[in-house]
Design a protein around this motif. Sequence first.
Motif, short mmCIF file in Angstrom:
data_model
loop_
_atom_site.label_atom_id
_atom_site.label_comp_id
_atom_site.label_asym_id
_atom_site.label_seq_id
_atom_site.Cartn_x
_atom_site.Cartn_y
_atom_site.Cartn_z
N MET A 1 138.66 -9.14 -35.76
CA MET A 1 138.01 -8.97 -34.44
C MET A 1 136.55 -9.34 -34.54
N ALA A 2 136.14 -10.26 -33.72
CA ALA A 2 134.79 -10.83 -33.81
C ALA A 2 133.69 -9.78 -33.70
N GLU A 3 133.93 -8.77 -32.86
CA GLU A 3 132.86 -7.78 -32.62
C GLU A 3 132.90 -6.59 -33.57
N CYS A 4 133.88 -6.59 -34.49
CA CYS A 4 134.04 -5.43 -35.39
C CYS A 4 133.08 -5.52 -36.58
N LEU A 5 132.35 -4.44 -36.82
CA LEU A 5 131.35 -4.40 -37.90
C LEU A 5 131.96 -4.74 -39.27
N PHE A 6 133.08 -4.11 -39.58
CA PHE A 6 133.65 -4.34 -40.91
C PHE A 6 134.31 -5.72 -41.01
N CYS A 7 134.81 -6.27 -39.91
CA CYS A 7 135.29 -7.66 -39.93
C CYS A 7 134.12 -8.60 -40.21
N LYS A 8 132.94 -8.28 -39.67
CA LYS A 8 131.75 -9.10 -39.93
C LYS A 8 131.38 -9.02 -41.41
N ILE A 9 131.55 -7.85 -42.01
CA ILE A 9 131.30 -7.72 -43.45
C ILE A 9 132.31 -8.54 -44.24
N VAL A 10 133.59 -8.47 -43.86
CA VAL A 10 134.64 -9.25 -44.54
C VAL A 10 134.32 -10.74 -44.44
N ASN A 11 133.84 -11.17 -43.28
CA ASN A 11 133.54 -12.59 -43.06
C ASN A 11 132.23 -13.04 -43.69
N GLY A 12 131.45 -12.08 -44.21
CA GLY A 12 130.18 -12.43 -44.82
C GLY A 12 129.03 -12.57 -43.84
N ASP A 13 129.27 -12.19 -42.58
CA ASP A 13 128.21 -12.29 -41.56
C ASP A 13 127.19 -11.17 -41.71
#
Length: 114
Positions: A1-13
């Motif tokens: 999910m683009a807006e999810c904090l931990f997805c952003k961590i997984v993606n390296g963002d």
Amino acid sequence: MAECLFCKIVNGDIPCNIVYQDENVLAFRDINPVAPVHVLIIPKRHIQSVRDLNDENINVVTHIFNAANIIAKELGIDETGFRVVTNIGEDGGQTVLHLHYHLLGGRNLQWPPG
Ligand code: 5GP
Ligand code: ZN
């Protein structure tokens, strides 16, 4: 999910301090540690909470506990003991809506929690 904090961590963002990762899970230091060892273990694939586990994704729980054992050993708390806990929903105290297990150790943990 683009807006999810931990997805952003997984993606390296968003940067994090990685302690372990494999194909299925990522583990990193909690930004606000409550014990000498406080690591978050998360599935790389977005799952909101325990309530969203099902026949198709339940295997990730095995991968998470496998990672917990590896990390506890690596960080030297496997013999002194540790706690693995996941918060679910509002009363459970879940603040980030991406499944995560807290791995806590390095001090004598009290029970029950607050
Ligand atoms: P919960 O309260 O949902 O069970 O746990 C969420 C955890 O995520 C908290 O312990 C909090 O300190 C941690 N956390 C929140 N935002 C970040 C972040 O951006 N980076 C890291 N490493 N941890 C975070
Ligand atoms: Zn997510």
